[in-house]
Design a protein around this motif. Sequence first.
Motif, PDB file in Angstrom:
ATOM      1  N   LEU A 178       6.435  -9.617   9.742  1.00 33.35           N
ATOM      2  CA  LEU A 178       5.422  -9.517   8.999  1.00 33.35           C
ATOM      3  C   LEU A 178       5.691  -8.925   7.656  1.00 33.35           C
ATOM      4  O   LEU A 178       5.672  -8.951   6.291  1.00 33.35           O
ATOM      5  N   LEU A 179       5.798  -7.570   8.025  1.00 37.63           N
ATOM      6  CA  LEU A 179       6.562  -6.549   7.094  1.00 37.63           C
ATOM      7  C   LEU A 179       7.619  -6.917   6.071  1.00 37.63           C
ATOM      8  O   LEU A 179       7.628  -6.607   5.266  1.00 37.63           O
ATOM      9  N   CYS A 180       8.684  -7.465   7.060  1.00 37.33           N
ATOM     10  CA  CYS A 180       9.848  -8.113   6.118  1.00 37.33           C
ATOM     11  C   CYS A 180       9.499  -9.084   5.045  1.00 37.33           C
ATOM     12  O   CYS A 180      10.115  -9.138   4.075  1.00 37.33           O
ATOM     13  N   ARG A 181       8.296  -9.873   5.313  1.00 34.78           N
ATOM     14  CA  ARG A 181       7.944 -10.933   4.145  1.00 34.78           C
ATOM     15  C   ARG A 181       7.042 -10.343   3.120  1.00 34.78           C
ATOM     16  O   ARG A 181       6.715 -10.972   2.408  1.00 34.78           O
ATOM     17  N   ALA A 182       6.360  -9.011   3.454  1.00 36.44           N
ATOM     18  CA  ALA A 182       5.384  -8.510   2.509  1.00 36.44           C
ATOM     19  C   ALA A 182       5.916  -8.081   1.024  1.00 36.44           C
ATOM     20  O   ALA A 182       7.050  -7.675   0.951  1.00 36.44           O
ATOM     21  N   ASP A 183       5.106  -8.247   0.123  1.00 32.33           N
ATOM     22  CA  ASP A 183       5.318  -7.942  -1.108  1.00 32.33           C
ATOM     23  C   ASP A 183       5.500  -6.168  -1.343  1.00 32.33           C
ATOM     24  O   ASP A 183       6.352  -5.552  -1.991  1.00 32.33           O
ATOM     25  N   ALA A 184       4.642  -5.721  -0.381  1.00 29.87           N
ATOM     26  CA  ALA A 184       4.551  -4.341  -0.333  1.00 29.87           C
ATOM     27  C   ALA A 184       4.020  -3.872   0.968  1.00 29.87           C
ATOM     28  O   ALA A 184       2.991  -4.476   1.388  1.00 29.87           O
ATOM     29  N   VAL A 185       4.552  -2.556   1.333  1.00 32.56           N
ATOM     30  CA  VAL A 185       4.196  -2.201   2.806  1.00 32.56           C
ATOM     31  C   VAL A 185       3.791  -0.692   2.447  1.00 32.56           C
ATOM     32  O   VAL A 185       4.688   0.038   2.112  1.00 32.56           O
ATOM     33  N   LYS A 186       2.428  -0.111   2.750  1.00 32.00           N
ATOM     34  CA  LYS A 186       2.081   1.119   2.396  1.00 32.00           C
ATOM     35  C   LYS A 186       1.958   1.703   3.905  1.00 32.00           C
ATOM     36  O   LYS A 186       1.155   1.477   4.679  1.00 32.00           O
ATOM     37  N   LEU A 187       2.876   2.832   4.206  1.00 31.86           N
ATOM     38  CA  LEU A 187       2.903   3.290   5.475  1.00 31.86           C
ATOM     39  C   LEU A 187       2.094   4.654   5.273  1.00 31.86           C
ATOM     40  O   LEU A 187       2.525   5.749   4.567  1.00 31.86           O
ATOM     41  N   VAL A 188       0.944   4.581   5.919  1.00 30.31           N
ATOM     42  CA  VAL A 188      -0.065   5.734   5.547  1.00 30.31           C
ATOM     43  C   VAL A 188      -0.079   6.748   6.964  1.00 30.31           C
ATOM     44  O   VAL A 188      -0.161   6.348   8.108  1.00 30.31           O
ATOM     45  N   LEU A 189       0.111   7.874   6.478  1.00 30.18           N
ATOM     46  CA  LEU A 189       0.097   9.177   7.532  1.00 30.18           C
ATOM     47  C   LEU A 189      -1.318   9.856   7.143  1.00 30.18           C
ATOM     48  O   LEU A 189      -1.363  10.371   5.828  1.00 30.18           O
ATOM     49  N   VAL A 190      -2.091  10.192   8.112  1.00 27.82           N
ATOM     50  CA  VAL A 190      -3.400  10.729   7.928  1.00 27.82           C
ATOM     51  C   VAL A 190      -3.309  12.403   8.499  1.00 27.82           C
ATOM     52  O   VAL A 190      -2.977  12.345   9.583  1.00 27.82           O
ATOM     53  N   ASN A 191      -3.390  13.375   7.422  1.00 27.76           N
ATOM     54  CA  ASN A 191      -3.320  14.667   8.071  1.00 27.76           C
ATOM     55  C   ASN A 191      -2.062  14.816   8.947  1.00 27.76           C
ATOM     56  O   ASN A 191      -2.231  15.150  10.103  1.00 27.76           O
ATOM     57  N   PRO A 192      -0.848  14.624   8.388  1.00 31.66           N
ATOM     58  CA  PRO A 192       0.407  14.599   9.414  1.00 31.66           C
ATOM     59  C   PRO A 192       0.773  16.152   9.630  1.00 31.66           C
ATOM     60  O   PRO A 192       1.412  16.049  10.591  1.00 31.66           O
ATOM     61  N   ASP A 193       0.234  17.054   8.953  1.00 31.60           N
ATOM     62  CA  ASP A 193       0.383  18.627   9.251  1.00 31.60           C
ATOM     63  C   ASP A 193       0.003  18.702  10.587  1.00 31.60           C
ATOM     64  O   ASP A 193       0.649  19.836  11.228  1.00 31.60           O
ATOM     65  N   THR A 194      -1.020  18.144  11.214  1.00 30.94           N
ATOM     66  CA  THR A 194      -1.224  18.455  12.364  1.00 30.94           C
ATOM     67  C   THR A 194      -0.400  17.924  13.423  1.00 30.94           C
ATOM     68  O   THR A 194      -0.709  18.488  14.852  1.00 30.94           O
TER      69      THR A 194
END
Length: 279
Positions: A178-194
């Motif tokens: 599905l990711l390969c077919r997507a127009d845009a993929v937002k890879l979201v990292l929440v508070n990665p410093d922890t």
Amino acid sequence: MIKTIVVHVDGSAHQDSRLRAAARLASEHDAHLVGSAATGISFADMALLAGAVSPPSPVVDLDALRAGARRRLDDFTVQAGRLGVASIETRLAEEDTAFGLLLQSRYADLLVLSQDPPRGSAAPSTPRDLPTHLALHGVRPVLVVPDSYHDAPIASTIVAGWDGGGCALRAIDAALPLLCRADAVKLVLVNPDTLSGLHGEEPGADMALYLARHGVAVEVIVERTQATAGNALATVARDSGAGLIVAGAYGHSRLREWVLGGATRELLERTPAPLLLAH
């Protein structure tokens, strides 16, 4: 590749949205769609009924349960055909719903079901917490479809949660077609410093490069927020008009029972779009 999709069939009002999502994916990926319905009575229950000295109260009419499940499957076949699915199959499980779906999903690429409905509105054969059980005990990814879904593109904009962990990695790999077919993929990292030990010097860079090499149009978004991870992912998905959220299904054992972590449960309860989970 997604070539076999199993969809839960219970005949409830919540079935329409998940069938539409499953049919769209089956058509886009030229996949075989399997409708799975269950009698709701397990093999162990039937053995107990067969050996009972007196009839149970209330009396369980197994023939009626089978006939009802077959009617639901017949209706499913008609509905899937109207939605343009070319390859359709039905399976009747002489089992409780959760075990029947777990068994069928072993031989599929994706299992499609609905969010938990409000209490009292589910079909009699559908247990509570079905998405939780299947996400944590199953061996295949689960697509959980909210009632609000009608027929929007699923692989348009996709929000994928990334925390460097194994569950998130399995979810992203399961969603790769599905990711390969997507127009845009937002890879979201929440508070990665922890979790700096999992992310390296530039959080998200290595996973973004991995996805880009597969041809994924990926953008890294770092959310530093007081909100929970589940709420943060749902907010990004809502603000970007995402058609799909991808996340790891996190859980832990409590008294030998699997229970969901807070972020996963929040997403299951409040997802604004179809949610792909893998554990």
